[in-house]
Design an enzyme around this catalytic site. Sequence first.
Site, PDB file in Angstrom:
ATOM      1  CG  HIS A 266      -5.275 -13.873 -17.522  1.00 41.39           C
ATOM      2  ND1 HIS A 266      -4.435 -13.359 -18.457  1.00 41.39           N
ATOM      3  CD2 HIS A 266      -6.473 -13.266 -17.711  1.00 41.39           C
ATOM      4  CE1 HIS A 266      -5.078 -12.467 -19.181  1.00 41.39           C
ATOM      5  NE2 HIS A 266      -6.311 -12.394 -18.753  1.00 41.39           N
ATOM      6  CG  ASP A 296     -11.527 -13.398 -22.698  1.00 42.52           C
ATOM      7  OD1 ASP A 296     -11.407 -14.343 -21.890  1.00 42.52           O
ATOM      8  OD2 ASP A 296     -10.555 -12.881 -23.290  1.00 42.52           O
ATOM      9  CE1 TYR A 527       0.621 -15.397 -20.669  1.00 35.19           C
ATOM     10  CE2 TYR A 527      -0.689 -16.969 -21.909  1.00 35.19           C
ATOM     11  CZ  TYR A 527      -0.541 -15.723 -21.329  1.00 35.19           C
ATOM     12  OH  TYR A 527      -1.556 -14.798 -21.397  1.00 35.19           O
TER      13      TYR A 527
END
Lengths: 997, 290
Positions: A266, A296, A527
């Site tokens: 992140h 993950d 993003y």
Amino acid sequence: MFRRFSIMLTGLYAVMRYCAWRHPAYRAQLAQCDLIAQIRIVDEDSGRWYEIKAGRVRSRAGIHPKPDVTLSYETAEVATRLLTPPIDWQEQINSAKNFRLKVDGPDELVYRFTQLMFATRGAGWRFGAEAGDGVRRYTSMTNAGPCFVYVKDGKILRITPIDFDQDDAPPWTIEARGRRFTPPRKTTLAVHGLAWKSIVYSPDRLLYPMRRVDFDPHGERHPENRGKSGYVRVSWDEALDLVASEIRRVKTDHGPGAILYNYPSHHSWGNVGYWTSALLRFFNAVGHTRVNHNPDSWEGWYWGAEHHWGNSMRLGTAEPYGTVGDLLKEAELVVFWSSDPESTSGIYAGYEGTLRRTWLKELGIPTVHIEPYLNATAAFLGGKWLAPRPGTDTALALAIAHVWITEGLYDKRFIADRTVGFEAWKRYVTGADDGIPKTPEWQQSETGVAAREVRALAREWGGKRTYLAAGGWGNGLGGACRGPTGVQWARAMACLVAMQGLGRPGVNFGNLQWGTPIDTTFYFSGYGEGGFSGDLAATASSISLYQRMPHLPSMNPTLQVLPRTNLPEAIIEGRTEGYQRDARSIEGQFVPIRYPAPGHSRVRLFYRYGGSNLGTMPESQRYVKMYQSPNLEFVVNQSIWFEGEAKYADIILPACTSFERWDVSEWCNSGGFALHSQMQLNHRVVVMQHKCIEPLGESKSDYRIFLELAHRLGLGMYYSEGMTELDWVQRMFEASDLPRRMSWKKFLQKGYYVVPAPPERLRAPVAYRWFNEGRKKDLPEPSPLPSEYKNRYLEGLQTPSGKFEFECMTLKRYAPDDPERPPVLKYSRSRESVESERAARFPLQLITPHPRFSFHTESDGKDSFLNDIEDHRVLVNGSYYWVLRLNPVDAAARGIRERSLVRVFNELGAVICAAHLTHCVRPGVVHGYESSARYEPLADSERPTDVGGALNLITPKKSQIARASAMGNSNCLVEVEPWAGHAAAASAHETVETHSA
Amino acid sequence: MKKWNLVFDAALCTGCQNCVLAVKDEYVGNDFPGYSAEMPRHGHKWVDIRQRERGRFPAVDIAYLFHACQHCDDAPCIKAARDGAITKRKDGIVIIDPVKAKGQRQLLNACPYGAIHWNETLSLPQHWNFDAHLIDAGWAAPRPVQSCPTGALRALKVEDEEMRRIAQTEGLAPLDPAAAHGTRVHYRNLFRYNRVFVAGAVVGNDAGREACVPRAQVQLSRGSEAIGSTLSDAFGDFRFDALAPASGSYRVEVTADGYRAQVLDFELADSLWLGEIRLNRQESGEENQR
């Protein structure tokens, strides 16, 4: 044409002089350096030059004999077209790509002059609102949600959620069972968002570049001292000159692959500044070894559930559309299985779902919570709690299936029409295969959950329209999917809901977190679409953003890849193998990746972006050894705070927070990752991330750092296209649907836009309803890819049969005899089981879910406000210790008292925590969140002992299954004992000052 | 005259701590002359969320309590203050003057709720003043209310008469009813925090296996007084809540079709998990007495 051309150039001069007169900021920009710039055309000797000197500009028509910078347009026609406002970016980019516009001169000077031209556009832009008493109110976006930022005298005064005004769009309403549900007209902000002021102004901020004291690039580098030596302050020029020269050196000395950047999962928010944007474009321009990130928080779904139903683009999690409405209208029961949305907040969704979950009570919909720990969601909703031992959930699930089979409590029509392979799995469940019927009585000794309760649950679930909330999102995320048996568990979740008729009214995945009826067609980039990186291969840019925001492409030609799970091994041992995350197909995960690639250099230059591996990755001591390996000739760390891996670098570059730079974004919009993640929100909100304050100290935005590095490599103009971050923000705005709703100037001032909810007819349909009813897929997601449909496009699932497969054809083709991942779901005991041999020494099971109060490492440590929350850290003897929760029975047996310090340990090392005794943890289990930002090993212990709270020091690195690179560390065996030692004096937080010579 | 009130519903509080952090954000590093001096970075929680765990595994629950200055109409701290250092505004808000109150350490003990905090650096007693500076600037609600995601916290500016009516309708109570300080923070579902429960699981058998017994009738009595009656749920679980702690001897009587009735006597101190209450099957021909 010449006349128009010369008028344009004269006009530019006039505008520059006007801006210099009118705007102090523009005057300051002029004063930054002296240069002579020539704008001309190539086919004739015609043009105008501009002399910037001592902060003033003067200009004359003609060709200057010795310009510093030259902008050449092929012809007057081209020049006029490109210089006439408004700027057509498609034209600009095409001209650059086709060499109709060329630039000459030192990279940095070209950039400065281009910026002087562009800055005339924005010199008069106004931002934010007056809030009285000398206070200005800006807007920004965080991982916790959007916020107002109040600034006075150049300092952040306060940060609050956003209350909408009367002009903002009204919210949606869902009518269910005679009631109307409407969310309030405001945003929510998760608690770590409210801590932002304290970490912007944290004493751990990196305020200037630093070099490790015993690192001499021309002499001894002393890699073995990384993490041990102190630092000395250096100038930006020295730091960046060194980094650039090392980049050039390793490329020359070693060749492609020698450079690796390691980014975190992140980032602080903003499309322009995200690692997928600014960092990726830079490293594509430099060339690098790519690190393939394992999924993950979705391990079990990707490596497991995906084989039953596909959905590889969502990493094997369930379709999420329309489920809030469907649940409220139709569901009679919600089973939360390893699901804690009150802690995980849908990652980015504030507390939007919390209010919606209170509607369950209003509608009288009961809940059940299956989790070894009474998590925050279970405590809030108060439903029935079943606590299986960690890693045994699949046994419980199989027993439920057994009851359904023997009592006929499943959707036989769905099984017959929409699935294949049920008979094969049924033979296993009933024991026809192995002589062991998977009854509630059978699972009891595995899980510790009473048979009678499992039977009661199975009957409730099978007799009611039930939503399964699997993982924090409800349709995946975190929890049990990241444990050693996560693959089994996620498969079990998919199979159970399939048995109940996935997609019929009231039967689906969800917990009111995903699936709100917000607009799914209004476009704003997320993003995952790569910002301005132009990377068509490694981001989702090709789907929309690349067309809508014309910009230069970038690509990394280096073929060398390595799996993130094995990053330390790859560096230390110089080789590794693993499996990759590839969302395009189901079979992509079968293809191994090997490092090093033939003809490529091993990694020599390690550029670490952030510093969170030590708190978030298993067996984190490996990273210490990695940094200290002589195989790494040069280590750079670019971070905001002096914590974690920043302390293991040769050069530290101080980055600033998102409040100190310009950006733009939409709340909870991750673009190519988890499409339509905004369906967790009550409102879609696009936010202008104002630059609220100046960067602290000498810190710079990531974009600026990469730009200045790029200058030193001659790549500045390519990297930036002559833009500042604010210029990119404007281009991103223009690329979206926002200009049709709100002008740029209004957006700059107001700072946010609430996307109206669509009328009911335009809401997205319910997930899997199309599949359940045998229709074409009608959901607004562009996945699976066309080739992934085995029959006709949009018909069926991504699986080989197009149906839900209880017996997975993909597994049957690839590795039918793999005992770790057989074609039908089977239970196999975890290697971290209490029945294992190691359990004699380490009899407790540690679970390490995502943290409740911090956002991974963001907002933890660094003197953040969060540290004062006693459910996060506890102050003991002047240090804030991480909390470890134990059942009072286990604690008493060990002589452990409330708030006392304890040592939790296994073969890998030990972590010192403060004990909290609670009955919320079942006996035999201890609970500590993962993601400590602090890793502070004691110097005087033979095995690593951390007082910072990094529990991942002692979680196992082994992949869940051999044919995957899957983290499986969210539970493991440990022992706990009282600890009477003392933390080192500087452990509370280490400041930069103690590390400069 | 309309006055400010705060309402806290314990059943809607998740324990997220937003209200706590919102107040830290507002006051750490900020002076509001005439209203408040800055809060120290650590050690003060002018608004706090306290946690209480009741019961034991597997019958556990967690409740949260909003704790802050109660803005009493009859404030003991005002009486204990010198030089008019604490005043009660017409709109109900109590304010400790950040200048006049300097040095008045005695105020710490004056608050029966422990809501006054000592700022060592400034030698100043401090409390949560309802964000009066924001209220006066026109904010619709103080920071804790604004940051609360579920509406567990609400701010109401109403006449006292209206507030009494609302308290009646919504079942609101003061934190400490006996105290009678005229507190302006009203609590809902406070039993989650300061009362106790009794819970159990009714277990029977079915076809030779242990089975949960749903819809068993469970009656709770104390002496001759019937306290409550409920049915066990699908898991055989039952619960009686809102009981007074340390309230003496109780009896639970469980009857279910096909089983012999079962009776359990116990002393109630704190929240109690009675465990599994095993019922025996009736012989054929037996019937439960009604």
